[in-house]
Design an enzyme around this catalytic site. Structure first.
Site, short mmCIF file in Angstrom:
data_model
loop_
_atom_site.label_atom_id
_atom_site.label_comp_id
_atom_site.label_asym_id
_atom_site.label_seq_id
_atom_site.Cartn_x
_atom_site.Cartn_y
_atom_site.Cartn_z
N HIS A 17 45.45 44.91 45.53
CA HIS A 17 46.27 44.38 46.63
C HIS A 17 47.39 45.37 46.98
CE1 HIS A 17 45.13 40.21 44.88
NE2 HIS A 17 44.47 40.34 46.00
N LYS A 41 44.19 24.64 45.14
CA LYS A 41 43.35 25.55 44.36
C LYS A 41 43.82 25.65 42.91
CE LYS A 41 41.13 29.25 47.07
NZ LYS A 41 41.27 30.71 47.29
N ARG A 90 35.86 44.91 49.35
CA ARG A 90 35.47 45.59 48.12
C ARG A 90 33.98 45.92 48.09
NH1 ARG A 90 38.52 41.05 44.88
NH2 ARG A 90 37.84 40.09 46.82
N SER A 128 41.91 39.13 41.38
CA SER A 128 42.86 38.32 40.61
C SER A 128 42.10 37.55 39.53
CB SER A 128 43.56 37.32 41.52
OG SER A 128 44.25 37.98 42.54
P1 ADP Z 1 41.88 35.25 49.22
O1 ADP Z 1 42.04 34.00 48.40
O2 ADP Z 1 42.30 35.10 50.65
O3 ADP Z 1 40.57 35.98 49.08
P2 ADP Z 1 43.02 37.29 47.52
O4 ADP Z 1 44.41 37.26 46.99
O5 ADP Z 1 41.91 37.17 46.53
O6 ADP Z 1 43.01 36.18 48.62
O7 ADP Z 1 42.79 38.61 48.37
C1 ADP Z 1 43.53 38.92 49.51
C2 ADP Z 1 42.88 40.06 50.24
O8 ADP Z 1 42.89 41.22 49.44
C3 ADP Z 1 41.41 39.82 50.61
O9 ADP Z 1 41.18 40.42 51.87
C4 ADP Z 1 40.66 40.56 49.54
O10 ADP Z 1 39.38 40.98 49.99
C5 ADP Z 1 41.58 41.73 49.31
N1 ADP Z 1 41.44 42.32 47.98
C6 ADP Z 1 41.45 41.68 46.80
N2 ADP Z 1 41.28 42.55 45.76
C7 ADP Z 1 41.14 43.78 46.33
C8 ADP Z 1 40.89 45.08 45.82
N3 ADP Z 1 40.72 45.30 44.51
N4 ADP Z 1 40.80 46.10 46.70
C9 ADP Z 1 40.93 45.86 48.02
N5 ADP Z 1 41.14 44.66 48.57
C10 ADP Z 1 41.24 43.62 47.74
#
Ligand code: ADP
Length: 162
Positions: A17, A41, A90, A128
């Site tokens: 992120h 969630k 990803r 996460s």
């Molecule tokens: P959500 O619950 O909306 O998927 P996340 O917190 O999991 O929220 O992710 C937020 C954004 O960051 C999403 O667009 C996700 O694809 C992106 N993201 C998560 N991990 C990575 C990573 N390792 N590299 C690039 N983008 C990521």
């Protein structure tokens, strides 16, 4: 003024992120990290906790703001007068969901563009969920999240056990 929103759960924020935040902040005048208030969630961290963690980790980035939002992303984007949504990609597994979301948002708010940023190679496996899973079994999560939040994650997981 080009204002973009990078929305997500960020429960917790990972190096993946943060990498997107740094890169995206260079592409717009202002980047709002939008933390989704998703109590249903059952997140590890509350929304105010996630906001405060991300604020601390991004304080060196002048044009990055961190805010929480409820409800529809398009409504948050309208309220903030943002023209762009940033999402990270990803792997192909992300694609199906993301394109559906982006297209529905476009129907609701045609002026809003969704931009996808490809993950940096070293973080393409990272989520996460992976960080939480390793932490819950006592694994080393220092490659996944910044050192300062590791004790916070461990404390939360310990609380959950009791
Ligand atoms: P959500 O619950 O909306 O998927 P996340 O917190 O999991 O929220 O992710 C937020 C954004 O960051 C999403 O667009 C996700 O694809 C992106 N993201 C998560 N991990 C990575 C990573 N390792 N590299 C690039 N983008 C990521």
């Amino acid at each position: 003024m080009k204002r973009a929103i990078y929305p997500g759960s960020f429960d917790p924020i990972t190096f993946g992120h943060l990498d997107i935040i740094k890169r995206a902040s260079k592409l717009c005048d202002e980047l709002i990290v939008g933390v989704l208030n998703n109590s249903q969630k059952n997140p590890l961290f509350s929304t105010p906790e996630r906001v405060s963690i991300i604020k601390e980790l991004t304080e060196n980035l002048d044009n990055v703001k961190v805010e929480c939002f409820d409800g529809l992303l398009v409504d948050f984007a309208k309220k903030k007068d943002a023209q762009v949504i940033i999402r990270g990609l990803r792997a192909v597994t992300d694609f199906e969901n993301e394109i559906q979301l982006a297209q529905s948002n476009k129907v609701q708010y045609p002026e809003l563009e969704t931009l996808f940023m490809t993950t940096s190679l070293q973080y393409s496996y990272l989520s996460s969920t992976v960080a939480k899973e390793f932490a819950s079994y006592g694994g080393d999560i220092s490659p996944f999240v910044p050192a300062e939040i590791i004790p916070l994650i461990e404390a939360k997981l310990k609380n959950k056990e009791n």
